[in-house]
Write a protein that holds these residues in place. Structure first.
Motif, short mmCIF file in Angstrom:
data_model
loop_
_atom_site.label_atom_id
_atom_site.label_comp_id
_atom_site.label_asym_id
_atom_site.label_seq_id
_atom_site.Cartn_x
_atom_site.Cartn_y
_atom_site.Cartn_z
N ALA A 207 -35.32 53.71 -11.44
CA ALA A 207 -34.76 54.48 -12.63
C ALA A 207 -34.35 53.30 -13.74
N GLU A 208 -33.83 52.23 -12.82
CA GLU A 208 -33.29 51.17 -13.53
C GLU A 208 -34.56 50.68 -14.52
N GLU A 209 -35.60 50.19 -13.80
CA GLU A 209 -36.76 49.73 -14.43
C GLU A 209 -37.30 50.61 -15.60
N TRP A 210 -37.25 52.02 -15.41
CA TRP A 210 -37.60 52.87 -16.41
C TRP A 210 -36.77 52.83 -17.61
N VAL A 211 -35.36 52.77 -17.33
CA VAL A 211 -34.45 52.83 -18.60
C VAL A 211 -34.45 51.56 -19.37
N LEU A 212 -34.77 50.40 -18.53
CA LEU A 212 -35.05 49.13 -19.21
C LEU A 212 -36.17 49.03 -20.18
N SER A 213 -37.14 49.70 -19.57
CA SER A 213 -38.46 49.86 -20.28
C SER A 213 -38.12 50.63 -21.87
N ILE A 214 -37.70 51.67 -21.52
CA ILE A 214 -37.36 52.67 -22.71
C ILE A 214 -36.52 51.80 -23.69
N ARG A 215 -35.65 51.00 -23.35
CA ARG A 215 -34.91 49.98 -24.16
C ARG A 215 -35.77 49.23 -25.14
N GLU A 216 -36.63 48.88 -24.42
CA GLU A 216 -37.68 47.86 -25.25
C GLU A 216 -38.33 48.32 -26.36
N TRP A 217 -38.82 49.82 -26.06
CA TRP A 217 -39.13 50.58 -27.11
C TRP A 217 -38.47 50.53 -28.32
N ASP A 218 -37.15 50.95 -28.02
CA ASP A 218 -36.14 51.06 -29.25
C ASP A 218 -35.75 49.73 -29.93
N LYS A 219 -35.97 48.58 -29.12
CA LYS A 219 -35.76 47.21 -29.86
C LYS A 219 -36.92 47.07 -30.72
N ALA A 220 -38.02 47.39 -30.24
CA ALA A 220 -39.33 47.12 -30.95
C ALA A 220 -39.40 48.10 -32.23
N ALA A 221 -38.76 49.25 -32.05
CA ALA A 221 -38.75 50.26 -33.17
C ALA A 221 -37.83 49.68 -34.42
N TYR A 222 -36.57 49.29 -33.93
CA TYR A 222 -35.71 48.68 -34.94
C TYR A 222 -36.39 47.39 -35.86
N TYR B 73 -46.76 54.40 -18.02
CA TYR B 73 -48.07 54.91 -17.35
C TYR B 73 -47.92 55.14 -15.95
N PHE B 74 -47.23 54.30 -15.15
CA PHE B 74 -46.75 54.44 -13.56
C PHE B 74 -46.05 55.80 -13.58
N GLY B 75 -45.19 56.08 -14.43
CA GLY B 75 -44.30 57.00 -14.26
C GLY B 75 -45.00 58.20 -14.71
N GLU B 76 -45.89 58.30 -15.81
CA GLU B 76 -46.48 59.48 -16.24
C GLU B 76 -47.68 60.13 -15.12
N VAL B 77 -48.31 59.14 -14.55
CA VAL B 77 -49.29 59.28 -13.67
C VAL B 77 -48.68 59.94 -12.36
N ALA B 78 -47.56 59.33 -12.04
CA ALA B 78 -46.69 59.95 -10.72
C ALA B 78 -46.40 61.33 -11.02
N ALA B 79 -45.80 61.71 -12.11
CA ALA B 79 -45.35 62.89 -12.64
C ALA B 79 -46.49 63.87 -12.66
N THR B 80 -47.60 63.41 -13.07
CA THR B 80 -48.99 64.21 -13.31
C THR B 80 -49.25 64.60 -11.97
N LEU B 81 -49.26 63.57 -11.03
CA LEU B 81 -49.79 64.27 -9.60
C LEU B 81 -48.73 65.15 -8.78
N ALA B 82 -47.72 65.01 -9.38
CA ALA B 82 -46.61 65.82 -8.70
C ALA B 82 -47.12 67.43 -9.31
N THR B 83 -47.54 67.30 -10.66
CA THR B 83 -47.60 68.55 -11.13
C THR B 83 -48.98 69.13 -10.49
N MET B 84 -49.91 68.22 -10.51
CA MET B 84 -51.19 68.62 -9.73
C MET B 84 -50.93 69.39 -8.42
N GLY B 85 -49.81 68.61 -7.53
CA GLY B 85 -49.66 69.09 -6.15
C GLY B 85 -48.95 70.50 -6.42
N GLU B 86 -48.39 70.93 -7.42
CA GLU B 86 -47.75 72.14 -7.53
C GLU B 86 -48.79 73.11 -7.87
#
Length: 449
Positions: free
Chosen positions: A303-318, A263-276
């Motif tokens: 970026a480290e926190e983001w990558v570690l977060s995505i890895r938790e998704w993958d662990k949960a999926a398996y 959520y944190f990352g998506e909101v930050a990216a969306t606000l950047a798009t809003m700025g454009e």
């Protein structure tokens, strides 16, 4: 008028020819029509073309009537955007219909339309389906289109579909929406039959079904929501299935933290798009204070926190795929509480002051250093802790309307299945729809269709 007529043009020979539909005011873009995503920051935005999901929906023959209300940027499990005001639950207008597809759920539950568009990035189809007594189905990751602008929505957590009163309409619509999308980041396992056929079939052997009424983040679950699952378990046992109380083999708190990091990352990216779009940097007053603070937290996420977060998704999926080698379904409450009252979840005056101070002074890093993220996660998800797992693993899930509170508010029960096994979910939904537990929307005195 010509542009409007073109935007609602439909296939007059399609399966849903002439059926009225409303689409969600978030990512379901209609050419030349506004798409504000519930935010005043996008008030003047108009779509240049139909999104792929809208193109596919139009091919079914529906007549698009308009768009439905959403919380700002579809961020909440309630639909009370500051700019547009709250959407109310047709079962009791003092209560929320849920979110973020709350406007769609309310429209279907009120009888305005028989079907409405939604998308589900953390429960946004299933939560309002639960609160409004509807059938809410989240397909597997990659089952329905996500383009044109994106090859993935919410990094694969979000998938589009519809909210309906009947299993039939949901199954038929998914039959027409599913398929390979060129350029998409994810593709669901192929399925050559039809979900409409599946919903008409019974099971030829007893199933093994796991269930739990415990919150994965160890927070409270309301007795009514537990009772919804207990009643469902008894019904399934009476059908000859084998039920076992068992928690999902994942770390619920890590899943919750991964989801909030998304959520944190998506909101930050969306606000950047809003700025454009605005041609300038987004300001504090362009969005709601909570949205602004989430965006700052996104900028403070490494970026480290983001990558570690995505890895938790993958662990949960398996882990969940292994789990479903033993169990055909995993059953939980859809939500941990019945629908809240309108305004009940608004920040308190002291919370508003804190959000304002932290937001305007850009103190997101301070919030992280103070260890307040865990508290933020719990406060954000304690009412809806069950639905995010299916989004992060990519597995299909549904909310079925099987219980009402003592004061008449609907409560859904969630079923999850292995990746690509929407067919099993529709089979089960078809059976449950014929049971005595299924809530008939027409029993709501406010229903008018």
């Amino acid at each position: 008028m010509k542009e409007l007529a073109a935007s609602i043009a439909h296939n007059e020979t399609g399966t849903f020819a002439g059926v009225p539909i409303l689409l969600k005011n978030f990512t379901q873009e209609i050419k030349n029509e506004p798409m504000t995503s519930g935010s005043k920051g996008f008030l003047n935005y108009k779509a240049e073309e139909d999104s792929h999901i809208v193109s596919k929906i139009k091919e079914t023959g529906v007549t698009v009537l308009g768009q439905t209300n959403v919380p700002e940027l579809a961020l909440m499990g309630i639909t009370e955007p500051a700019h547009y005001g709250p959407t109310r639950n047709p079962w009791n207008t003092n209560h929320t219909p849920g979110g973020s597809s709350g406007g769609s759920a309310a429209a279907v539950a009120a009888g305005m339309v028989p079907i409405a568009g939604g998308n589900d990035g953390g429960g946004s189809i299933r939560i309002p389906a639960s609160f409004c007594g509807l059938f809410g189905f989240k397909p597997s990751r990659g089952r329905t289109p996500v383009g044109r602008k994106l090859g993935r929505q919410m990094q694969g957590a979000s998938v589009d579909h519809v909210l309906t009163r009947s299993v039939r309409d949901s199954a038929l619509m998914l039959d027409l929406l599913k398929g390979h999308e060129k350029g998409a980041a994810f593709h669901a396992p192929p399925f050559e039959s039809t979900y409409f056929e599946c919903m008409q079939k019974g099971f030829n052997k007893p199933l093994r079904i796991a269930y739990s009424t415990k919150s994965p983040i160890n927070t409270e679950v309301h007795p009514e929501n537990k009772e919804a699952v207990v009643k469902t378990v008894k019904l399934l046992e009476s059908m000859g299935h084998h039920l076992e109380e068992k928690d999902a083999p994942v770390d619920g708190k890590k899943i919750a933290n991964s989801f909030i990091t998304l959520y944190f990352g998506e909101v930050a990216a969306t606000l950047a798009t809003m700025g454009e779009f605005l041609g300038r940097k987004v300001k504090y007053n362009d969005v709601e204070p909570t949205t602004w603070l989430l965006g700052l937290l996104g900028k403070a996420t490494t970026a480290e926190e983001w990558v570690l977060s995505i890895r938790e998704w993958d662990k949960a999926a398996y882990s969940m795929e292994d789990f479903h080698e033993t169990y055909d379904f995993y059953v939980t409450p859809t939500t941990a509480f019945p629908p809240s009252k309108i305004g009940e979840l608004d920040p308190t005056p002291s919370e508003k002051l804190m959000i304002s101070i932290f937001g305007q002074l850009r103190l997101a890093g301070f919030i992280k250093k103070m260890g307040l993220i865990d508290q933020l996660v719990e406060n954000s998800l304690k009412r809806t802790p069950f639905t995010q797992l299916g989004n992060l693993t990519g597995q299909p899930a549904m909310s079925v309307p099987l219980h009402q509170t003592t004061d008449g508010l609907p409560i859904g029960v969630q079923f999850m299945a292995a990746n690509g096994r929407e067919d099993q979910l529709f089979q089960m939904a078809g059976i449950l729809e014929q049971s005595e537990l299924w809530i008939d929307i027409k029993t709501n005195p406010m229903f008018n269709y």
